[in-house]
Design an enzyme around this catalytic site. Structure first.
Site, PDB file in Angstrom:
ATOM      1  N   TYR A 144       7.778 -10.090  11.995  1.00 21.18           N
ATOM      2  CA  TYR A 144       7.179 -10.140  10.576  1.00 21.18           C
ATOM      3  C   TYR A 144       7.221 -11.446  10.103  1.00 21.18           C
ATOM      4  O   TYR A 144       6.801 -11.880   8.951  1.00 21.18           O
ATOM      5  CB  TYR A 144       7.907  -9.047   9.986  1.00 21.18           C
ATOM      6  CG  TYR A 144       7.562  -7.732  10.332  1.00 21.18           C
ATOM      7  CD1 TYR A 144       6.589  -7.120  10.190  1.00 21.18           C
ATOM      8  CD2 TYR A 144       8.895  -6.954  10.748  1.00 21.18           C
ATOM      9  CE1 TYR A 144       6.542  -5.588  10.752  1.00 21.18           C
ATOM     10  CE2 TYR A 144       8.939  -5.977  11.215  1.00 21.18           C
ATOM     11  CZ  TYR A 144       7.668  -5.104  11.181  1.00 21.18           C
ATOM     12  OH  TYR A 144       7.395  -3.876  11.702  1.00 21.18           O
ATOM     13  N   ASP A 160      -4.429  11.396   1.969  1.00 26.25           N
ATOM     14  CA  ASP A 160      -5.488  12.241   1.025  1.00 26.25           C
ATOM     15  C   ASP A 160      -5.169  11.527  -0.480  1.00 26.25           C
ATOM     16  O   ASP A 160      -6.277  11.799  -1.348  1.00 26.25           O
ATOM     17  CB  ASP A 160      -4.556  13.648   0.942  1.00 26.25           C
ATOM     18  CG  ASP A 160      -4.725  14.379   2.168  1.00 26.25           C
ATOM     19  OD1 ASP A 160      -5.641  14.136   2.872  1.00 26.25           O
ATOM     20  OD2 ASP A 160      -3.974  15.530   2.432  1.00 26.25           O
ATOM     21  N   ASN A 187      -0.537  -2.051   2.363  1.00 28.97           N
ATOM     22  CA  ASN A 187       0.286  -1.981   3.679  1.00 28.97           C
ATOM     23  C   ASN A 187       1.136  -0.870   3.582  1.00 28.97           C
ATOM     24  O   ASN A 187       2.356  -1.004   2.957  1.00 28.97           O
ATOM     25  CB  ASN A 187       1.124  -3.559   3.639  1.00 28.97           C
ATOM     26  CG  ASN A 187       1.858  -3.600   5.039  1.00 28.97           C
ATOM     27  OD1 ASN A 187       1.996  -2.584   5.609  1.00 28.97           O
ATOM     28  ND2 ASN A 187       2.219  -4.770   5.131  1.00 28.97           N
ATOM     29  N   HIS A 216      -1.636  -5.521   7.326  1.00 25.95           N
ATOM     30  CA  HIS A 216      -0.414  -5.258   8.149  1.00 25.95           C
ATOM     31  C   HIS A 216      -0.379  -6.731   8.368  1.00 25.95           C
ATOM     32  O   HIS A 216      -0.990  -7.458   9.130  1.00 25.95           O
ATOM     33  CB  HIS A 216      -0.681  -4.589   9.500  1.00 25.95           C
ATOM     34  CG  HIS A 216      -0.755  -3.152   9.193  1.00 25.95           C
ATOM     35  ND1 HIS A 216       0.190  -2.115   8.806  1.00 25.95           N
ATOM     36  CD2 HIS A 216      -2.013  -2.396   9.335  1.00 25.95           C
ATOM     37  CE1 HIS A 216      -0.608  -0.873   8.609  1.00 25.95           C
ATOM     38  NE2 HIS A 216      -1.807  -1.110   8.839  1.00 25.95           N
TER      39      HIS A 216
END
Length: 145
Positions: free
Chosen positions: A24, A88, A75, A101
């Protein structure tokens, strides 16, 4: 009137900069949000940022976005691969969505290849580090103009 974008960051993204930096990177969530805010100012939009490790908090923020936001950058973190209710909520508010991402999820474990968000997103950005937030804000700002 200046348009506003909701920037949603899901579980564990508060650990950016310290969690698995080989995947990351070393930049923090604060760095990512500051970048998004700087780009938003250039694009003449505002950012309201939310991060939570709790799915319900994120869903509540998405629901609230119906009132005063023109689109959502998200994200979802690990919820990307697990959360039908997050999907949803995103479809329920009817706003354009850009999924981002930090890592290239497609080059990682097989379970990360499936996203409950990608097929409802207008755009998906993966693997660009926190620069993906810049791309996401620019794209969404262009869409809502």
């Amino acid at each position: 009137m200046v348009k506003r974008l909701l920037l949603v960051n899901g579980p564990n993204l508060n650990l950016l900069g310290t969690r698995e930096p080989q995947i990351y990177g070393h930049e923090t969530l604060d760095d990512a949000v500051a970048l998004a805010e700087r780009v938003a100012a250039e694009e003449h939009v505002e950012i309201r940022a939310v991060q939570s490790n709790h799915e319900g908090v994120l869903i509540d923020a998405i629901h609230e976005a119906r009132v005063d936001c023109a689109g959502i950058v998200i994200n979802p973190g690990g919820l990307t691969h697990t959360s039908v209710v997050l999907r949803d909520a995103l479809t329920g508010v009817g706003l354009p969505v850009v999924e981002v991402h930090v890592s290239n999820v497609h080059a990682r474990e097989k379970f990360r290849h499936r996203s409950f968000v990608s097929d409802i997103a207008t755009c998906v950005i993966a693997g660009a580090g926190i620069q993906g937030y810049e791309f996401a804000v620019r794209r969404l700002a262009a869409l809502v103009r």
